[in-house]
Motif scaffolding. Structure first.
Motif, mmCIF file in Angstrom:
data_model
loop_
_atom_site.group_PDB
_atom_site.id
_atom_site.type_symbol
_atom_site.label_atom_id
_atom_site.label_comp_id
_atom_site.label_asym_id
_atom_site.label_seq_id
_atom_site.Cartn_x
_atom_site.Cartn_y
_atom_site.Cartn_z
ATOM 1 N N THR A 11 0.838 -1.197 0.000
ATOM 2 C CA THR A 11 0.000 0.000 0.000
ATOM 3 C C THR A 11 0.873 1.248 0.000
ATOM 4 O O THR A 11 0.603 2.209 -0.726
ATOM 5 C CB THR A 11 -0.941 -0.002 1.228
ATOM 6 N N LEU A 12 1.928 1.231 0.798
ATOM 7 C CA LEU A 12 2.852 2.365 0.833
ATOM 8 C C LEU A 12 3.462 2.592 -0.543
ATOM 9 O O LEU A 12 3.559 3.733 -1.006
ATOM 10 C CB LEU A 12 3.953 2.098 1.864
ATOM 11 N N SER A 13 3.826 1.524 -1.219
ATOM 12 C CA SER A 13 4.407 1.617 -2.547
ATOM 13 C C SER A 13 3.419 2.243 -3.528
ATOM 14 O O SER A 13 3.771 3.160 -4.277
ATOM 15 C CB SER A 13 4.824 0.223 -3.025
ATOM 16 N N ARG A 14 2.190 1.757 -3.514
ATOM 17 C CA ARG A 14 1.169 2.299 -4.433
ATOM 18 C C ARG A 14 0.889 3.770 -4.156
ATOM 19 O O ARG A 14 0.809 4.571 -5.073
ATOM 20 C CB ARG A 14 -0.126 1.492 -4.330
ATOM 21 N N ARG A 15 0.738 4.124 -2.906
ATOM 22 C CA ARG A 15 0.388 5.513 -2.559
ATOM 23 C C ARG A 15 1.534 6.489 -2.794
ATOM 24 O O ARG A 15 1.308 7.647 -3.096
ATOM 25 C CB ARG A 15 -0.085 5.599 -1.112
ATOM 26 N N SER A 16 2.752 6.023 -2.633
ATOM 27 C CA SER A 16 3.905 6.913 -2.779
ATOM 28 C C SER A 16 4.466 6.936 -4.191
ATOM 29 O O SER A 16 5.177 7.862 -4.567
ATOM 30 C CB SER A 16 5.022 6.495 -1.817
ATOM 31 N N GLY A 17 4.182 5.882 -4.967
ATOM 32 C CA GLY A 17 4.768 5.774 -6.296
ATOM 33 C C GLY A 17 6.212 5.302 -6.269
ATOM 34 O O GLY A 17 6.961 5.505 -7.218
ATOM 35 N N VAL A 18 6.613 4.661 -5.167
ATOM 36 C CA VAL A 18 7.983 4.172 -5.006
ATOM 37 C C VAL A 18 7.955 2.647 -4.962
ATOM 38 O O VAL A 18 7.163 2.044 -4.247
ATOM 39 C CB VAL A 18 8.625 4.745 -3.716
ATOM 40 N N GLU A 48 3.398 9.097 8.421
ATOM 41 C CA GLU A 48 4.675 9.818 8.403
ATOM 42 C C GLU A 48 5.673 9.160 7.458
ATOM 43 O O GLU A 48 6.440 9.847 6.778
ATOM 44 C CB GLU A 48 5.241 9.933 9.819
ATOM 45 N N HIS A 49 5.645 7.847 7.418
ATOM 46 C CA HIS A 49 6.500 7.138 6.450
ATOM 47 C C HIS A 49 6.101 7.526 5.028
ATOM 48 O O HIS A 49 6.956 7.773 4.187
ATOM 49 C CB HIS A 49 6.371 5.615 6.616
ATOM 50 N N LEU A 50 4.792 7.568 4.782
ATOM 51 C CA LEU A 50 4.298 7.929 3.458
ATOM 52 C C LEU A 50 4.735 9.352 3.088
ATOM 53 O O LEU A 50 5.231 9.580 1.991
ATOM 54 C CB LEU A 50 2.777 7.800 3.408
ATOM 55 N N GLU A 51 4.576 10.287 3.995
ATOM 56 C CA GLU A 51 4.972 11.668 3.725
ATOM 57 C C GLU A 51 6.459 11.774 3.424
ATOM 58 O O GLU A 51 6.877 12.460 2.488
ATOM 59 C CB GLU A 51 4.616 12.563 4.911
ATOM 60 N N ARG A 52 7.261 11.101 4.218
ATOM 61 C CA ARG A 52 8.704 11.136 4.014
ATOM 62 C C ARG A 52 9.084 10.502 2.680
ATOM 63 O O ARG A 52 9.942 11.008 1.955
ATOM 64 C CB ARG A 52 9.407 10.430 5.168
ATOM 65 N N LEU A 53 8.438 9.407 2.338
ATOM 66 C CA LEU A 53 8.726 8.725 1.083
ATOM 67 C C LEU A 53 8.341 9.589 -0.116
ATOM 68 O O LEU A 53 9.074 9.647 -1.114
ATOM 69 C CB LEU A 53 7.995 7.387 1.055
ATOM 70 N N VAL A 54 7.228 10.274 -0.039
ATOM 71 C CA VAL A 54 6.826 11.183 -1.113
ATOM 72 C C VAL A 54 7.839 12.314 -1.233
ATOM 73 O O VAL A 54 8.228 12.708 -2.338
ATOM 74 C CB VAL A 54 5.390 11.716 -0.879
ATOM 75 N N PHE A 55 8.316 12.845 -0.107
ATOM 76 C CA PHE A 55 9.342 13.882 -0.106
ATOM 77 C C PHE A 55 10.591 13.375 -0.828
ATOM 78 O O PHE A 55 11.162 14.058 -1.679
ATOM 79 C CB PHE A 55 9.683 14.275 1.338
ATOM 80 N N ILE A 56 11.028 12.159 -0.493
ATOM 81 C CA ILE A 56 12.217 11.571 -1.116
ATOM 82 C C ILE A 56 11.999 11.404 -2.620
ATOM 83 O O ILE A 56 12.856 11.764 -3.428
ATOM 84 C CB ILE A 56 12.563 10.218 -0.458
ATOM 85 N N ARG A 57 10.831 10.866 -3.004
ATOM 86 C CA ARG A 57 10.543 10.665 -4.437
ATOM 87 C C ARG A 57 10.555 11.985 -5.182
ATOM 88 O O ARG A 57 11.148 12.099 -6.259
ATOM 89 C CB ARG A 57 9.191 9.971 -4.628
ATOM 90 N N ARG A 58 9.943 13.006 -4.624
ATOM 91 C CA ARG A 58 9.914 14.310 -5.286
ATOM 92 C C ARG A 58 11.321 14.896 -5.393
ATOM 93 O O ARG A 58 11.682 15.499 -6.407
ATOM 94 C CB ARG A 58 8.988 15.265 -4.544
ATOM 95 N N ARG A 60 14.076 13.168 -5.638
ATOM 96 C CA ARG A 60 14.751 12.409 -6.696
ATOM 97 C C ARG A 60 14.288 12.877 -8.071
ATOM 98 O O ARG A 60 15.094 12.974 -8.993
ATOM 99 C CB ARG A 60 14.494 10.899 -6.542
ATOM 100 N N GLU A 61 12.993 13.178 -8.206
ATOM 101 C CA GLU A 61 12.472 13.676 -9.481
ATOM 102 C C GLU A 61 13.113 14.998 -9.866
ATOM 103 O O GLU A 61 13.253 15.306 -11.049
ATOM 104 C CB GLU A 61 10.945 13.840 -9.408
ATOM 105 N N LEU A 62 13.512 15.786 -8.870
ATOM 106 C CA LEU A 62 14.191 17.055 -9.131
ATOM 107 C C LEU A 62 15.698 16.877 -9.280
ATOM 108 O O LEU A 62 16.426 17.850 -9.459
ATOM 109 C CB LEU A 62 13.884 18.060 -8.011
ATOM 110 N N GLY A 63 16.148 15.634 -9.203
ATOM 111 C CA GLY A 63 17.552 15.350 -9.448
ATOM 112 C C GLY A 63 18.460 15.438 -8.234
ATOM 113 O O GLY A 63 19.672 15.353 -8.365
ATOM 114 N N PHE A 64 17.890 15.596 -7.048
ATOM 115 C CA PHE A 64 18.730 15.620 -5.853
ATOM 116 C C PHE A 64 19.285 14.225 -5.604
ATOM 117 O O PHE A 64 18.596 13.214 -5.813
ATOM 118 C CB PHE A 64 17.929 16.066 -4.621
ATOM 119 N N THR A 65 20.536 14.158 -5.163
ATOM 120 C CA THR A 65 21.128 12.875 -4.805
ATOM 121 C C THR A 65 20.536 12.419 -3.471
ATOM 122 O O THR A 65 19.926 13.219 -2.741
ATOM 123 C CB THR A 65 22.655 12.976 -4.651
#
Length: 134
Positions: A11-18, A48-58, A60-65
């Motif tokens: 579920t976390l994977s589906r909701r976060s896109g990770v 909170e895990h979901l929020e953090r994971l979305v932050f990380i994905r976004r 990465r999409e902006l090219g941050f290491t």
């Protein structure tokens, strides 16, 4: 994006896109805190895990290491100023602009090399010559 109940990794994977394996990797490197486990040993993630994971994905999409994202996450939870975050983002923007300039240079060089190629059945090839350093 607060979620009131626990989430499975699927579920976390589906909701976060990770991807699930990426989530596990982020846990291993400490980017995502390890969640508690059920009595059966299944990971139980929170909103909170979901929020953090979305932050990380976004990020990465902006090219941050991943290291830059780790720093940004540290700035989020610490007592840092927006100016510090802006400084980091400006440095990243400079890196992106340098990469774009490099890509444009490579595009011009490759286009010029391809333009010299006659194609067809000839054994001589300017593209291969250029790659070989000729």
């Amino acid at each position: 994006m607060r979620v009131g109940r626990e989430l499975t990794i699927g579920t976390l994977s589906r909701r976060s896109g990770v991807n699930i394996e990426t989530i596990r990797y982020y846990e291993r490197i400490g980017l995502l805190p390890a969640p508690p486990r059920s009595q059966g040993g299944h990971r139980l993630y929170s909103g909170e895990h979901l929020e953090r994971l979305v932050f990380i994905r976004r990020g990465r999409e902006l090219g941050f290491t991943l290291d830059e994202i780790r720093d940004l996450l540290g700035l989020m939870v610490g007592k840092h100023t927006c100016g510090e975050v802006q400084t980091m983002a400006l440095a990243h923007l400079d890196d992106i602009r340098a990469k774009i300039a490099d890509l444009r240079r490579m595009e011009r060089m490759l286009a010029a090399t391809i333009a010299r190629c006659q194609g067809g059945g000839r054994s001589e090839c300017p593209i291969l010559d250029a790659l070989a350093g000729g």
